[in-house]
Design a protein around this motif. Structure first.
Motif, PDB file in Angstrom:
ATOM      1  N   UNK A   1       0.831  -1.205   0.000  1.00 44.38           N
ATOM      2  CA  UNK A   1       0.000   0.000   0.000  1.00 44.38           C
ATOM      3  C   UNK A   1       0.863   1.253   0.000  1.00 44.38           C
ATOM      4  N   UNK A   2       0.401   2.267  -0.715  1.00 46.68           N
ATOM      5  CA  UNK A   2       1.154   3.513  -0.852  1.00 46.68           C
ATOM      6  C   UNK A   2       0.162   4.655  -1.012  1.00 46.68           C
ATOM      7  N   UNK A   3       0.589   5.871  -0.832  1.00 46.42           N
ATOM      8  CA  UNK A   3      -0.315   7.003  -1.052  1.00 46.42           C
ATOM      9  C   UNK A   3      -0.914   6.970  -2.459  1.00 46.42           C
ATOM     10  N   UNK A   4      -2.214   7.151  -2.528  1.00 50.79           N
ATOM     11  CA  UNK A   4      -2.907   7.151  -3.817  1.00 50.79           C
ATOM     12  C   UNK A   4      -3.572   5.844  -4.177  1.00 50.79           C
ATOM     13  N   UNK A   5      -3.214   4.746  -3.498  1.00 55.53           N
ATOM     14  CA  UNK A   5      -3.862   3.471  -3.796  1.00 55.53           C
ATOM     15  C   UNK A   5      -5.325   3.519  -3.339  1.00 55.53           C
ATOM     16  N   UNK A   6      -6.238   3.041  -4.184  1.00 55.58           N
ATOM     17  CA  UNK A   6      -7.649   2.964  -3.849  1.00 55.58           C
ATOM     18  C   UNK A   6      -8.107   1.517  -3.971  1.00 55.58           C
ATOM     19  N   UNK A   7      -8.618   0.971  -2.862  1.00 52.99           N
ATOM     20  CA  UNK A   7      -9.147  -0.393  -2.828  1.00 52.99           C
ATOM     21  C   UNK A   7     -10.664  -0.308  -2.748  1.00 52.99           C
ATOM     22  N   UNK A   8     -11.348  -1.066  -3.606  1.00 53.04           N
ATOM     23  CA  UNK A   8     -12.812  -1.073  -3.645  1.00 53.04           C
ATOM     24  C   UNK A   8     -13.287  -2.483  -3.298  1.00 53.04           C
ATOM     25  N   UNK A   9     -13.877  -2.641  -2.123  1.00 54.78           N
ATOM     26  CA  UNK A   9     -14.395  -3.945  -1.692  1.00 54.78           C
ATOM     27  C   UNK A   9     -15.831  -4.080  -2.184  1.00 54.78           C
ATOM     28  N   UNK A  10     -16.026  -4.930  -3.200  1.00 49.82           N
ATOM     29  CA  UNK A  10     -17.342  -5.086  -3.811  1.00 49.82           C
ATOM     30  C   UNK A  10     -18.072  -6.330  -3.332  1.00 49.82           C
ATOM     31  N   UNK A  11     -17.486  -7.060  -2.395  1.00 52.79           N
ATOM     32  CA  UNK A  11     -18.170  -8.194  -1.803  1.00 52.79           C
ATOM     33  C   UNK A  11     -19.125  -7.745  -0.708  1.00 52.79           C
ATOM     34  N   UNK A  12     -19.710  -8.719  -0.016  1.00 61.82           N
ATOM     35  CA  UNK A  12     -20.652  -8.423   1.073  1.00 61.82           C
ATOM     36  C   UNK A  12     -19.939  -8.612   2.406  1.00 61.82           C
ATOM     37  N   UNK A  13     -19.146  -7.646   2.777  1.00 60.02           N
ATOM     38  CA  UNK A  13     -18.332  -7.737   3.982  1.00 60.02           C
ATOM     39  C   UNK A  13     -19.041  -7.149   5.188  1.00 60.02           C
TER      40      UNK A  13
END
Length: 297
Positions: free
Chosen positions: A93-105
């Motif tokens: 992970x670094x500045x600017x990284x975007x993670x999109x969790x599209x599951x049902x968490x």
């Protein structure tokens, strides 16, 4: 976004993830994918334009090669493994990284992982989907999105490549919460529909006409409209959403009830019935198979 832009990372090429990632490719995005299944990787690569699909050996390599990473994973436990495990996303992970969790968490776990990414200058959004595999294939899913304006601006083109109805829900974790509560309401309607059909059957009623009556009256719901005749009366039981996934979403709703102190008695009943159904029928059958349990009594 187009093939000239950087790739979109995609982790999880399962029943929903594979057609969703294919939609990204079909709309001109490059995909850097990661999945343990040889068959899933081959299926994504099959027929894809040259240079549009590449594969990474682990989540850290996905994070190193993409600025936006989509997760489509079965549950929060696996999301946490992908994030925090050896060679996980957090490692790169670094500045600017975007993670999109599209599951049902689980909403609380989503907020926790968002905090860990924020410590590294990265961001997490929750963007669970509503819709069947058929809608995943056509890119017409409904997508609920939790996150701030800046994150949404970066994610919007990726999300619109997979869905047609984008609903912003508020802060991180809110979309996962709303997805779980929505699915609880659906499950309650499906259970009521199954029980009504069983009683109608016992009375010797025409179940097709009973369905018409419900759909023309106050009993109408998504189960009476799209599951009663199509999946239950027909005996097909193939609505496109597994029984075990429905139970998982009900358990997530249960965690919300516990967190908020709400005595949700109908939710407790639905959780009990779905747990019984999974134990008897297995997690992989269709969620409409709850009707089989109702028929057994």
């Amino acid at each position: 976004m187009s093939t000239r832009a950087g790739p979109v990372g995609f982790i999880g090429l399962g029943m929903m993830g594979l057609p969703m990632s294919r939609c990204l490719v079909a709309r001109g995005l490059r995909v850097l994918a990661c999945d343990t299944s040889d068959a899933a990787r081959a299926a994504l690569a099959d027929g894809a334009p040259e240079g549009s699909v590449a594969f990474a050996p682990d989540p850290a390599a996905v994070a190193a090669g993409a600025e936006v990473v989509v997760l489509m994973l079965p549950n929060s436990r696996i999301v946490a493994q992908v994030m925090e495990g050896p060679r996980g996303l957090l490692a790169a992970a670094r500045p600017g990284l975007l993670v999109i969790d599209m599951g049902s968490s689980e909403p609380g776990e989503t907020r926790r992982l968002a905090g860990l990414l924020a410590e590294r200058g990265a961001a997490l959004m929750d963007a669970p989907v509503s819709g069947s595999v058929a809608k995943a294939k056509t890119g017409t899913l409904a997508i609920m999105v939790g996150g701030d304006d800046a994150a949404f601006a970066r994610a919007e083109a990726v999300l619109r490549a997979m869905g047609e109805a984008i609903i912003r829900t508020g802060e991180v974790g809110s979309a996962h919460a709303m997805k779980a509560l929505n699915n609880f309401v659906y499950a309650a309607g499906l259970l009521a529909t199954a029980e009504a059909l069983r009683m109608g059957e016992a009375l010797g009623l025409d179940l097709g006409i009973l369905t018409d009556v419900m759909n023309a009256s106050s009993g109408r719901n998504i189960a009476t409209e799209t599951k009663a005749r199509q999946e239950i009366i027909s005996g097909r039981y193939a609505g496109g959403f597994q029984l075990g996934l429905m139970r998982k979403d009900l358990d997530t709703a249960g965690s919300i009830a516990a967190e908020t102190g709400v005595a949700a008695s109908l939710l407790a009943l639905c959780r009990e019935r779905w747990a019984e159904a999974v134990a008897a029928l297995g997690p992989s059958v269709d969620n409409t198979a709850i009707h089989k349990m109702v028929r057994k009594g």
